[in-house]
Design an enzyme around this catalytic site. Structure first.
Site, mmCIF file in Angstrom:
data_model
loop_
_atom_site.group_PDB
_atom_site.id
_atom_site.type_symbol
_atom_site.label_atom_id
_atom_site.label_comp_id
_atom_site.label_asym_id
_atom_site.label_seq_id
_atom_site.Cartn_x
_atom_site.Cartn_y
_atom_site.Cartn_z
ATOM 1 N N PRO A 282 45.734 50.374 54.704
ATOM 2 C CG PRO A 282 44.615 52.320 55.363
ATOM 3 C CD PRO A 282 45.542 51.253 55.878
ATOM 4 C CB CYS A 352 49.210 49.402 18.474
ATOM 5 S SG CYS A 352 49.718 50.969 17.823
ATOM 6 C CD GLU A 353 46.803 45.342 23.715
ATOM 7 O OE1 GLU A 353 48.019 45.169 23.658
ATOM 8 O OE2 GLU A 353 46.036 44.662 24.432
HETATM 9 N N1 LLP Z 1 48.612 45.179 52.350
HETATM 10 C C1 LLP Z 1 48.975 44.182 51.533
HETATM 11 C C2 LLP Z 1 49.810 43.098 52.049
HETATM 12 C C3 LLP Z 1 48.553 44.162 50.194
HETATM 13 O O1 LLP Z 1 48.907 43.163 49.410
HETATM 14 C C4 LLP Z 1 47.745 45.222 49.702
HETATM 15 C C5 LLP Z 1 47.307 45.246 48.307
HETATM 16 C C6 LLP Z 1 47.401 46.269 50.591
HETATM 17 C C7 LLP Z 1 47.846 46.206 51.914
HETATM 18 C C8 LLP Z 1 46.566 47.436 50.169
HETATM 19 O O2 LLP Z 1 45.309 47.062 49.753
HETATM 20 P P1 LLP Z 1 44.208 48.161 49.378
HETATM 21 O O3 LLP Z 1 43.807 48.869 50.641
HETATM 22 O O4 LLP Z 1 44.811 49.099 48.403
HETATM 23 O O5 LLP Z 1 43.105 47.386 48.800
HETATM 24 N N2 LLP Z 1 46.138 46.240 41.488
HETATM 25 C C9 LLP Z 1 44.880 45.919 42.112
HETATM 26 C C10 LLP Z 1 44.992 45.905 43.611
HETATM 27 C C11 LLP Z 1 46.042 44.981 44.133
HETATM 28 C C12 LLP Z 1 46.211 45.055 45.633
HETATM 29 C C13 LLP Z 1 47.401 44.314 46.080
HETATM 30 N N3 LLP Z 1 47.626 44.352 47.464
HETATM 31 C C14 LLP Z 1 43.799 46.868 41.630
HETATM 32 O O6 LLP Z 1 44.089 47.764 40.825
HETATM 33 O O7 LLP Z 1 42.633 46.739 42.004
#
Ligand code: LLP
Length: 423
Positions: A282, A352-353
């Site tokens: 997580p 600036c957008e």
């Molecule tokens: N493990 C792997 C292989 C992942 O690709 C990710 C997230 C996680 C764990 C952790 O996932 P989480 O528990 O944080 O959901 N930038 C996006 C989220 C991209 C997540 C990418 N991978 C946002 O701001 O919502």
């Protein structure tokens, strides 16, 4: 018209009892803004620690914090102190984890396109697991191990073909993906065979990550079913279910707790006859609601017949999520946390957008004035970590607060920092 900000979106150790002051970890938010400037990321340290502990307990210690959600040296240290392993996805994240003295064997290395240098670094640092994503990577790793006389402990990343019901950009369990080996097409089985032929690669098991900001436990259980069926003949020691648990960002949303999420996953594993150790990664659910961002209101502009724009001193450079995913947030005035929020405004940044919007329809009290400190809750995940220097805006400082004391864990960027790499 919206009521006062709801307690559930604020960090655990927030005190809103006085109405005119908002304290997190015993520190007054307006005072923090004065002391450290704005924009400012304020993390409730005890909240961070308690989410780490909840995860460690729920997964019996087999859990890695996904550092992409929020990483600095102190965060890596904190997660490790609380018993978590660390998931890194690049050489940069690995560098910071090691700099925080997290032992290599407690680190899991991800990435769909790890460079030779990154793979070398992972081997050199003795990372506990390398999650292999492609046949090209298997070849590269095999060769590196043969050249250097070491072996690599690996998990194979597989795509189970499960729909995670989340934004397309953060959905990864489906077959049409840049990540991993698909189960249905037979590529995952081929990868297992390929690894088994190598004397240098030790196959510990499978990894799958179906997506992020997932509110429902059912897709995780479904993925477990697919993985368990695929893994049944092999007797792997480990099965990693990735991360992805969602968190509420705005009023009306609800998500399972880490404990509930873990129970659903472990229960599904049990039902599917999984005998191996089950691990998870997580990120968001550990850090998102631990933090608020503080901004100073600089301009309030009414456009007759349209709307009011409230501009703050940050924006898409410290929180690109609204622009990227259309993500919603709430805002409130720390000096009037019980106030009814009568006015709907557009909360925008200083870039600036026109796309530089933090909240399309932000409810604020009608006495909001220039110079006020505004807070946006649930900004602890993927804000600081996805931030940028667009328009050469300086990246904010980060403070951890607990027991009435703030400690700065990342300094605000300076103009000198902006030209450090210029030649
Ligand atoms: N493990 C792997 C292989 C992942 O690709 C990710 C997230 C996680 C764990 C952790 O996932 P989480 O528990 O944080 O959901 N930038 C996006 C989220 C991209 C997540 C990418 N991978 C946002 O701001 O919502």
């Amino acid at each position: 018209m919206a009521g006062p900000i709801i307690r559930g979106l604020l960090p655990d150790n927030t005190d809103i009892s006085s109405g005119e002051r908002t304290l997190i970890g015993g520190c007054d938010l307006v005072e923090l803004a004065k002391e450290f400037g704005t924009p400012l990321f304020v993390y409730d340290e005890i909240h961070l620690r308690s989410r780490c502990r909840e995860a460690v307990e729920a997964f019996d210690g087999n859990v890695a914090y996904a550092t992409k959600a929020f990483l600095c040296t102190e965060m890596a240290r904190l997660a490790y102190q609380e018993g978590m392993n660390l998931d890194v996805a690049t050489g940069g994240e690995l560098f910071i984890a090691r700099r925080a003295d997290v032992p290599g064997e407690r680190i899991v290395m991800h990435g769909n396109n790890k460079s030779l240098e990154e793979l070398n670094m992972a081997l050199r640092e003795g990372v506990g697991r390398i999650v292999v994503d492609s046949f090209n990577e298997l070849d590269r790793l095999d060769q590196l191990c043969a050249d250097s006389g070491v072996s690599a402990k690996i998990l194979l990343r597989v795509t189970p073909g499960v729909e995670a019901h989340t934004h397309e950009f953060v959905s990864t369990g489906q077959e049409d993906s840049k990540f991993g080996f698909t189960v249905k097409s037979g590529l995952a089985a081929e990868a297992v065979e390929r690894v088994r032929r190598s004397p240098h690669l030790e196959l510990f098991g499978l990894h799958a990550h179906i997506g992020s900001q997932v509110f429902d436990v059912e897709p995780f259980a479904k993925a477990v079913g697919v993985l368990a069926e695929f893994a049944a003949p092999f007797d792997f020691p480990e099965l990693s279910v990735g991360g992805g648990l969602g968190v509420p960002y705005v009023e009306g949303e609800a998500a399972p707790s880490i404990k509930d999420w873990a129970e659903a996953i472990l229960d599904a594993c049990k039902k599917a006859g999984v005998k191996s150790l089950v691990s998870s990664e997580p990120g968001r659910s550990i850090v998102a609601s631990a933090a608020v961002t503080l901004y100073t209101v600089g301009t309030i502009k009414e456009v007759p017949d349209y709307r009011t724009y409230v501009s703050v001193d940050g924006g898409m450079s410290d929180n690109p999520r609204p622009v990227l995913y259309g993500s919603g947030y709430e805002t409130f005035l720390p000096r009037a946390n019980q106030a009814t929020r009568q006015n709907v405004v557009r909360l925008v940044g200083k870039h600036c957008e026109s796309g530089d919007v933090l909240i399309k329809e932000a409810w604020v009290p009608d006495d909001l004035v220039v110079g006020d400190i505004l807070a946006t809750p649930v900004t602890g995940a993927y804000g600081y970590s996805m931030g940028s220097n667009y328009n050469q805006v300086l990246r904010p400082a980060v403070v951890f607060v607990s027991d009435g004391s703030p400690r700065m864990v990342v300094a605000r960027e300076s103009y000198e920092d902006l030209i450090r790499r210029d030649i």
